[in-house]
Design an enzyme around this catalytic site. Structure first.
Site, PDB file in Angstrom:
ATOM      1  N   SER A 161      39.863  16.280  49.901  1.00 14.78           N
ATOM      2  CA  SER A 161      38.968  17.502  49.681  1.00 14.78           C
ATOM      3  C   SER A 161      38.382  18.113  51.087  1.00 14.78           C
ATOM      4  CB  SER A 161      37.801  17.337  48.510  1.00 14.78           C
ATOM      5  OG  SER A 161      37.177  16.098  48.958  1.00 14.78           O
ATOM      6  N   THR A 174      29.290  59.658  27.641  1.00 14.37           N
ATOM      7  CA  THR A 174      29.679  58.351  27.175  1.00 14.37           C
ATOM      8  C   THR A 174      31.228  58.730  26.711  1.00 14.37           C
ATOM      9  OG1 THR A 174      29.163  59.724  24.934  1.00 14.37           O
ATOM     10  CG2 THR A 174      27.381  58.491  26.019  1.00 14.37           C
ATOM     11  N   HIS A 175      31.903  57.625  26.401  1.00 12.51           N
ATOM     12  CA  HIS A 175      33.047  57.468  26.386  1.00 12.51           C
ATOM     13  C   HIS A 175      33.792  58.333  27.323  1.00 12.51           C
ATOM     14  CE1 HIS A 175      32.551  56.352  22.159  1.00 12.51           C
ATOM     15  NE2 HIS A 175      31.598  57.140  22.226  1.00 12.51           N
ATOM     16  N   SER A 179      46.180  56.598  53.734  1.00 11.40           N
ATOM     17  CA  SER A 179      47.403  56.173  52.949  1.00 11.40           C
ATOM     18  C   SER A 179      48.230  56.109  54.258  1.00 11.40           C
ATOM     19  CB  SER A 179      47.712  57.064  51.911  1.00 11.40           C
ATOM     20  OG  SER A 179      48.928  57.283  51.780  1.00 11.40           O
ATOM     21  N   LYS A 238      44.855  61.617  51.861  1.00 12.26           N
ATOM     22  CA  LYS A 238      44.064  60.709  51.032  1.00 12.26           C
ATOM     23  C   LYS A 238      43.188  59.853  51.775  1.00 12.26           C
ATOM     24  CE  LYS A 238      46.048  58.497  47.808  1.00 12.26           C
ATOM     25  NZ  LYS A 238      46.472  57.303  47.282  1.00 12.26           N
ATOM     26  N   GLU A 277      36.927  49.512  45.231  1.00 17.11           N
ATOM     27  CA  GLU A 277      38.373  48.964  44.391  1.00 17.11           C
ATOM     28  C   GLU A 277      38.234  47.361  44.605  1.00 17.11           C
ATOM     29  OE1 GLU A 277      41.612  52.511  44.424  1.00 17.11           O
ATOM     30  OE2 GLU A 277      41.180  51.442  46.160  1.00 17.11           O
ATOM     31  N   TYR A 280      32.087   9.712  36.451  1.00 16.33           N
ATOM     32  CA  TYR A 280      32.727  10.572  37.139  1.00 16.33           C
ATOM     33  C   TYR A 280      34.312  10.495  36.936  1.00 16.33           C
ATOM     34  CZ  TYR A 280      34.710  12.257  41.723  1.00 16.33           C
ATOM     35  OH  TYR A 280      35.319  12.961  42.634  1.00 16.33           O
ATOM     36  N   GLN A 295      36.385  16.678  41.685  1.00 20.41           N
ATOM     37  CA  GLN A 295      36.560  17.381  42.958  1.00 20.41           C
ATOM     38  C   GLN A 295      36.957  18.805  43.039  1.00 20.41           C
ATOM     39  OE1 GLN A 295      38.026  14.676  46.184  1.00 20.41           O
ATOM     40  NE2 GLN A 295      39.874  15.899  46.204  1.00 20.41           N
ATOM     41  N   LYS A 338      34.726  22.345  43.639  1.00 21.55           N
ATOM     42  CA  LYS A 338      34.258  22.902  44.911  1.00 21.55           C
ATOM     43  C   LYS A 338      34.849  24.060  45.416  1.00 21.55           C
ATOM     44  CE  LYS A 338      32.720  18.472  46.138  1.00 21.55           C
ATOM     45  NZ  LYS A 338      33.606  18.039  45.223  1.00 21.55           N
TER      46      LYS A 338
END
Ligand code: ARG
Length: 456
Positions: A23, A155-156, A277, A283, A290, A317, A322, A325
């Protein structure tokens, strides 16, 4: 291939096995906490006469030099040495010889790793709380700057009623304020000493856990050694807190992406936080928002990973633990980076006041006001609702607005309409009518902002 098994049978692990078992590549970030906890443990061992003063001093000095080497980038990490605990103990042995072997008296890696993660997470929670606080003050500032902007509320995703733009930013404020509170509550379960549990059954030494607790600044001492070494509830809880934060960050991002679109044009994300873009020169992509929306997926994934890792694990344990993490570290890194980015994007955003007002005036967003007007003239709400629905239906066919109707035309729908109907049509008025606590009128937004400032 045969060699691989040979190696394993003869007791020498193949590289592949060592790599799979290790690890160190991700738990090396616990080096500070591992050293901090080891020094506290050594202090306690000195007090109960397991370490002499001289041994203690040598251990502490060597620990400090290991820490310096790691920080200078001069420490060599090696996958064959499994994890950070093994690395530090072996480095100690290299530096001070057999005395190093004494540091692991009255300790197991099972309680060691648990306490390291708690120390680490405790610090990160404070950082995340500070980062949320920064974002909260950005939200207050932006609310103060947008209190005079009237925009459609949806709304919606259908235009519903007008509101002050500050109403939206203050809504975000209270979401994030709850998130901050949730984290500090979660910290109560994180901030507990589990060192001193041994492998799981406690220890055959007369250890002083209270001393270790006070040295490490934990609030309390765990009560059951078997529970302590397998407890990862605090990680699940933290990952849920971060997931809820991302529920909010992704909502904010989505709102801003929509409002920044050409079709809405309510806000402009500053050029610094958009990208072009490679093919379409027209663009400006809202990448940062995003990405925050997208990162919500990995943060939820980390929570689900952790829940799944913990499901049906036998007591004590197990090496499965492990796997906690990477999920934990990834969510910490992701939330810190995303909070910083969203704060910057929101604080530099540009607002198109006229466009938002026009969007309110170009529709029937104050229809409820007209229904309420008829109610004030004695009609039942259901009846007034039907009348206004009929008006909206006819107007939209004719591509006309409420403001295009003459008093005679109003009266054709109901004799209750009078000249005072024209006072109702002002968008500002319908905003200013929302005087209930938490409402969108100027006075109530100011009240919200004042309360918010107290939270900070
Ligand atoms: N690297 C291990 C982990 O992260 C440390 C604990 C190892 N304990 C053990 N019994 N193998 O969980």
């Amino acid at each position: 291939m045969a060699k691989l098994w040979e190696g394993m049978i003869s007791g020498e692990k193949s590289l592949a096995i060592e790599k799979f078992n290790a690890s160190i590549n991700f738990d090396k970030r616990l080096y500070r906490e591992d050293i901090e906890a080891s020094i506290a443990h050594a202090t306690m061992l000195k007090k109960i006469n397991i370490l002499t003063d001289d041994e203690f001093t040598k251990i502490v000095e060597a620990m400090k030099s290991i820490k310096e080497d790691i920080e200078k980038g001069e420490f060599i990490f090696d996958e064959s040495l499994e994890d950070i605990h093994t690395h530090i103990e072996l480095a100690l042995k290299e530096r001070i010889g057999s005395i190093a072997g004494k540091i692991h008296t009255a300790r197991s890696r099972n309680d060691q790793v648990n306490v390291d993660v708690r120390l680490y997470l405790r610090k990160r929670i404070v950082e995340i709380e500070e980062s949320i606080t920064k974002f909260l003050s950005v939200l207050i500032n932006v609310s103060e700057n947008t209190i005079d902007i009237i925009m459609p509320g949806y709304t919606h995703l259908q235009p519903a009623q007008p509101m002050r733009m500050a109403h939206l930013f203050m809504a975000y404020f209270f979401m994030l304020e709850r998130d901050r509170e949730r984290l500090s509550d979660c910290n109560k379960r994180v901030n507990m000493l589990t060192l001193g549990s041994g492998a799981f059954s406690g220890l055959g030494y007369n250890i002083d856990r209270e001393l270790t607790r006070s040295l490490l600044g934990f609030d309390k001492i765990s009560e059951n050694a078997l529970d302590s070494v397998s407890d990862r509830d605090f990680i699940i809880e933290f990952l849920s807190c971060v997931s809820i934060i991302f529920t909010h960050l992704s909502k904010i991002s989505e709102d801003m992406i929509i409002f920044n679109s050409n079709e809405y044009g309510f806000v402009n994300i500053d050029d610094l936080y958009t990208t072009g873009s490679s093919i379409m020169p027209n663009k400006k992509n809202p990448d940062i928002f995003e990405l925050i929306r997208g990162k919500t997926g990995r943060v939820y994934g980390n929570l689900i990973s952790m829940l799944t890792i913990m499901k049906s694990l036998p007591s004590a344990y197990n090496k499965d633990l492990q796997e906690d993490k990477e999920a934990l570290f990834d969510s910490i890194d992701t939330v810190l980076a995303s909070l910083e980015m969203i704060s910057e994007c929101i604080s530099t955003m540009h607002f198109n006041k006229e466009t938002m007002l026009l969007a309110c005036e170009n529709g029937y967003i104050n229809a409820v006001e007209i229904a309420d007007y008829l109610v004030s003239k004695g009609l039942a709400f259901r009846e007034s609702h039907n009348i206004v629905a009929k008006i909206v239906g006819n107007l939209s066919k004719e591509k006309m607005l409420f403001t295009d109707l003459s008093i005679d035309e109003w009266k054709q729908y109901s004799s209750k309409f009078d000249d005072d109907i024209f006072n109702i049509l002002d968008i500002n008025l319908s905003v200013e009518k929302k005087v209930s606590e938490g409402g969108t009128s100027y006075k109530m937004i100011i009240e919200q902002i004042e309360k918010a400032k107290k939270y900070l």
